[in-house]
Write an enzyme that holds these catalytic residues in place. Sequence first.
Site, short mmCIF file in Angstrom:
data_model
loop_
_atom_site.label_atom_id
_atom_site.label_comp_id
_atom_site.label_asym_id
_atom_site.label_seq_id
_atom_site.Cartn_x
_atom_site.Cartn_y
_atom_site.Cartn_z
N HIS A 158 -1.80 44.18 13.66
CA HIS A 158 -2.11 42.75 13.61
C HIS A 158 -3.56 42.53 13.20
O HIS A 158 -4.33 43.48 13.08
CB HIS A 158 -1.76 42.06 14.93
CG HIS A 158 -2.61 42.44 16.11
ND1 HIS A 158 -2.60 43.70 16.66
CD2 HIS A 158 -3.48 41.73 16.86
CE1 HIS A 158 -3.40 43.74 17.70
NE2 HIS A 158 -3.97 42.55 17.84
N HIS A 183 -6.34 41.16 14.39
CA HIS A 183 -7.54 41.03 15.21
C HIS A 183 -8.59 42.09 14.85
O HIS A 183 -8.24 43.24 14.56
CB HIS A 183 -7.18 41.13 16.70
CG HIS A 183 -6.50 39.90 17.21
ND1 HIS A 183 -5.69 39.90 18.32
CD2 HIS A 183 -6.52 38.62 16.76
CE1 HIS A 183 -5.24 38.67 18.54
NE2 HIS A 183 -5.73 37.88 17.60
N ASP A 223 -10.64 43.93 16.41
CA ASP A 223 -10.71 45.21 17.12
C ASP A 223 -9.60 46.17 16.68
O ASP A 223 -9.54 47.31 17.13
CB ASP A 223 -10.67 45.01 18.65
CG ASP A 223 -9.39 44.34 19.15
OD1 ASP A 223 -8.97 43.32 18.56
OD2 ASP A 223 -8.78 44.85 20.11
N HIS A 224 -8.75 45.72 15.74
CA HIS A 224 -7.70 46.59 15.21
C HIS A 224 -7.87 46.88 13.72
O HIS A 224 -7.28 47.84 13.21
CB HIS A 224 -6.31 45.97 15.47
CG HIS A 224 -6.03 45.85 16.94
ND1 HIS A 224 -5.18 46.68 17.61
CD2 HIS A 224 -6.55 45.01 17.87
CE1 HIS A 224 -5.17 46.36 18.90
NE2 HIS A 224 -5.99 45.34 19.08
N HIS A 235 1.85 37.77 20.47
CA HIS A 235 0.39 37.93 20.57
C HIS A 235 -0.25 37.28 19.35
O HIS A 235 -1.17 36.49 19.46
CB HIS A 235 0.07 39.42 20.66
CG HIS A 235 -1.39 39.75 20.74
ND1 HIS A 235 -2.18 39.41 21.81
CD2 HIS A 235 -2.21 40.39 19.87
CE1 HIS A 235 -3.43 39.84 21.60
NE2 HIS A 235 -3.47 40.42 20.42
N ASP A 260 -0.96 45.16 20.32
CA ASP A 260 -1.22 44.37 21.54
C ASP A 260 0.01 43.57 21.95
O ASP A 260 -0.11 42.52 22.59
CB ASP A 260 -2.40 43.41 21.31
CG ASP A 260 -3.72 44.14 21.18
OD1 ASP A 260 -3.75 45.37 21.35
OD2 ASP A 260 -4.74 43.46 20.90
N HIS A 290 -4.53 49.20 23.80
CA HIS A 290 -5.62 49.16 24.79
C HIS A 290 -5.26 49.93 26.06
O HIS A 290 -4.09 50.04 26.41
CB HIS A 290 -5.94 47.71 25.22
CG HIS A 290 -6.52 46.87 24.13
ND1 HIS A 290 -7.89 46.71 23.98
CD2 HIS A 290 -5.95 46.15 23.15
CE1 HIS A 290 -8.12 45.90 22.94
NE2 HIS A 290 -6.95 45.55 22.42
FE FE Z 1 -6.67 44.26 20.70
ZN ZN Z 2 -5.09 41.72 19.55
#
Ligand code: FE
Ligand code: ZN
Length: 252
Positions: free
Chosen positions: A50, A52, A54-55, A108, A125, A163
């Site tokens: 996805h 985001h 942090d990915h 998400h 996530d 995570h």
């Molecule tokens: Fe994340």
């Molecule tokens: Zn995420």
Amino acid sequence: MRAFSDNYIWLIESPRAPQHVLVVDPGDAAPVRAELATRGQTVAGILLTHHHPDHIGGVEALLAGGRAPVYGPDDARIAGLTHRLKGGERIDFAELGLMFETLHVPGHTLSHIAFVGHGALFCGDTLFSAGCGRMFEGTPEQMNASLTHLKELPPGTRVYCGHEYTAQNLLFARTVEPHNDALRQYENAVAVLRATGDPSLPSTIAVERRVNPFLRCDVSGVRAAAERHAGRPLTQFPDVFAVLRAWKDGFR
Ligand code: FE
Ligand code: ZN
């Protein structure tokens, strides 16, 4: 491998070409580069679940002008994709002897996908061990349907989440199901792993079916707990899910 405070970036080794790896959700390039340098491996492809940061934040730096393919959701918020996926595709790395199927798992985020293959699930996530992602874009119906889909994968499927949230999730799970023995055993096992800093992951679908309240909306005790929290009867599974998710959002 770890990134940021609690992200995992998964490296998938090829049995056929061990010097090449697929990298799942590289939010940061530096730790991946360092790990691959010590192992003498190179990036053969990148899988994104996805959009985001942090990915996906490390994708560009990791490629460094190279030509490794980048697979991810067909979403304008992700730059640099070579393969745009909606879920339902089969992606084949023939030279690596690896093949994955993609699943659309909205909730998400709306375009979130998961990768399944070789007895493993990379779910970003959407599903966490003993929990699930926050519902940023989807509806409870969508997220519940996505989780139900994942729950129906073969029980032995190993679950690689985005995570390390297991211990915190278990505090909530225990509040929902204080008398779930499987949950108690899993809490003990996770506490042992986390005490030495080991990952709690991968989990398995079988474990998640026993301990994850968000996969247990059809269990009478879980529904009853959600009804007590909501103060009203809940007749549909997505309603149970919605109450659990909102309850967890405000938990601690
Ligand atoms: Fe994340
Ligand atoms: Zn995420």
